[in-house]
Design a protein around this motif. Sequence first.
Motif, PDB file in Angstrom:
ATOM      1  N   ILE A  19      31.096  25.064  37.163  1.00 38.77           N
ATOM      2  CA  ILE A  19      30.329  24.398  36.131  1.00 38.77           C
ATOM      3  C   ILE A  19      28.860  24.630  36.456  1.00 38.77           C
ATOM      4  N   LEU A  20      28.155  25.321  35.564  1.00 38.53           N
ATOM      5  CA  LEU A  20      26.753  25.618  35.772  1.00 38.53           C
ATOM      6  C   LEU A  20      26.011  25.370  34.473  1.00 38.53           C
ATOM      7  N   SER A  21      25.002  24.505  34.523  1.00 35.48           N
ATOM      8  CA  SER A  21      24.228  24.172  33.319  1.00 35.48           C
ATOM      9  C   SER A  21      25.138  23.756  32.178  1.00 35.48           C
ATOM     10  N   ASN A  22      26.156  22.970  32.506  1.00 38.00           N
ATOM     11  CA  ASN A  22      27.093  22.438  31.512  1.00 38.00           C
ATOM     12  C   ASN A  22      27.929  23.526  30.850  1.00 38.00           C
ATOM     13  N   ILE A  23      28.031  24.715  31.484  1.00 38.60           N
ATOM     14  CA  ILE A  23      28.840  25.800  30.948  1.00 38.60           C
ATOM     15  C   ILE A  23      30.027  26.011  31.874  1.00 38.60           C
ATOM     16  N   SER A  24      31.232  26.009  31.312  1.00 37.09           N
ATOM     17  CA  SER A  24      32.419  26.258  32.117  1.00 37.09           C
ATOM     18  C   SER A  24      32.671  27.756  32.189  1.00 37.09           C
ATOM     19  N   ILE A  25      32.878  28.273  33.391  1.00 41.61           N
ATOM     20  CA  ILE A  25      33.104  29.699  33.583  1.00 41.61           C
ATOM     21  C   ILE A  25      34.430  29.880  34.299  1.00 41.61           C
ATOM     22  N   PHE A  26      35.321  30.607  33.689  1.00 39.28           N
ATOM     23  CA  PHE A  26      36.619  30.875  34.306  1.00 39.28           C
ATOM     24  C   PHE A  26      36.739  32.371  34.527  1.00 39.28           C
ATOM     25  N   CYS A  27      37.037  32.755  35.751  1.00 39.55           N
ATOM     26  CA  CYS A  27      37.171  34.183  36.024  1.00 39.55           C
ATOM     27  C   CYS A  27      38.059  34.376  37.242  1.00 39.55           C
ATOM     28  N   GLN A  28      38.460  35.618  37.460  1.00 40.91           N
ATOM     29  CA  GLN A  28      39.282  35.985  38.599  1.00 40.91           C
ATOM     30  C   GLN A  28      38.495  36.942  39.489  1.00 40.91           C
ATOM     31  N   ILE A  29      38.399  36.625  40.766  1.00 42.46           N
ATOM     32  CA  ILE A  29      37.747  37.503  41.722  1.00 42.46           C
ATOM     33  C   ILE A  29      38.826  38.289  42.456  1.00 42.46           C
ATOM     34  N   ASP A  30      38.665  39.600  42.514  1.00 42.21           N
ATOM     35  CA  ASP A  30      39.685  40.438  43.126  1.00 42.21           C
ATOM     36  C   ASP A  30      39.001  41.629  43.786  1.00 42.21           C
ATOM     37  N   SER A  31      39.780  42.501  44.399  1.00 39.44           N
ATOM     38  CA  SER A  31      39.230  43.718  44.997  1.00 39.44           C
ATOM     39  C   SER A  31      40.300  44.798  45.002  1.00 39.44           C
ATOM     40  N   ILE A  32      39.844  46.039  45.126  1.00 39.92           N
ATOM     41  CA  ILE A  32      40.745  47.156  45.369  1.00 39.92           C
ATOM     42  C   ILE A  32      40.242  47.901  46.599  1.00 39.92           C
ATOM     43  N   TYR A  33      41.159  48.529  47.304  1.00 38.40           N
ATOM     44  CA  TYR A  33      40.783  49.344  48.456  1.00 38.40           C
ATOM     45  C   TYR A  33      40.493  50.750  47.949  1.00 38.40           C
ATOM     46  N   ASP A  34      39.239  51.167  48.078  1.00 42.06           N
ATOM     47  CA  ASP A  34      38.816  52.428  47.475  1.00 42.06           C
ATOM     48  C   ASP A  34      37.917  53.191  48.431  1.00 42.06           C
ATOM     49  N   GLN A  35      38.274  54.429  48.717  1.00 41.80           N
ATOM     50  CA  GLN A  35      37.472  55.318  49.555  1.00 41.80           C
ATOM     51  C   GLN A  35      37.119  54.666  50.900  1.00 41.80           C
ATOM     52  N   GLY A  36      38.101  53.963  51.467  1.00 38.28           N
ATOM     53  CA  GLY A  36      37.950  53.421  52.811  1.00 38.28           C
ATOM     54  C   GLY A  36      37.378  52.029  52.916  1.00 38.28           C
TER      55      GLY A  36
END
Length: 368
Positions: free
Chosen positions: A10-27
């Motif tokens: 919750i930032l400045s009364n704005i709801s933010i929904f997201c997914q944080i992820d990663s891929i293994y790429d070039q080492g």
Amino acid sequence: MKSILTLVLILSNISIFCQIDSIYDQGVYRTFILHLPENYNSNNEYPLVLNLHGLGSTAFEQLLYSAFNEVANEEEFIVVYADAIDNNWDLFGSRDVTFLSNLIDTIRNRYSTNECLFSMGMSQGGFLSYKLACELDHPLTAIAVVTGAMLTFWQDNCGVAGTMPVMHFHGTDDNTVLYEGTFGISPAEETAQWWANNNSCDPTPTITALPDIDPNDESTAERHQYSNCDDNADVVLYKIINGGHTWPGAIHIPTLGVTNQDINASELIGDFFALQCQRTTAIEHPAHETLKFFPNPAGNEIYINFPFDDKLLVIFDQSGRKVLEHDISKAVETIDIHHLMDGIYFMITYAEDNIATFSKLVICHGGQ
């Protein structure tokens, strides 16, 4: 593969929904943030958008600053905000082109996407979008650049296949990426002209001075539009008079200079991408059935899509007088409005089963 983290902030009364992820790429592990449209359904197919941050910034800061998730929900886009290594994109080698290509494959394997693929970015992320247009092995449908630029080396060695719709936003008082360009970096207007030549557009743009909606933002905006291009691949430059190294319509960050509030770059990019996707896929009945038109404010013409059969467009002036009636016969159609005077109009589009959509249209012809 690292496990997915779900983040709700919750930032400045704005709801933010997201997914944080990663891929293994070039080492190494490369992180990214994924945004799925509201009511995502794997039975439907969605366009994929890369939204790339600037030098020294992060994927999450780009998510906040561009505020593109709301647009993505409306247009039903899947958006990926990728992180550069050490917050610095590789503009001169192949590392990040390869990474983003692999990331696109990953997202397309996990989620339901269609053939529409877009890249947009701020500053160095805009530079990278131009590089991707020339070098990415996945064909891009269109790109949008805010405060970025194109290297002259890429213009001399661009491997772009066919036409490429381009939208570019740039402030004339940008002290980080100069509007006039510098050694090895093409000026904003010359970049737009280069893409117009590539797309076989009319050689001279239509220049429209846009309404000064917010006289307190210390800036105004012009739209330079190259039309009649091959494959309808228009090139549009928004010249922000007195604008800084900023995202039009975003929160004002004084250290970056003046932020124009007469236009909203994210909304304009969303409309632009949606229109290009409709042309590419020729979808008559997409999952999100609604009227889409571009640009607004408009000058001499608008492009309109209404995903139904037997369509009729009617435009009224503010007094309720009918000033235009047009049968729409194609999935995406160009409507000539050059004869209408500057002002606010109301559009009603009718289709079968008495389906109707009501929209406001602003006409401002400006001048050459």
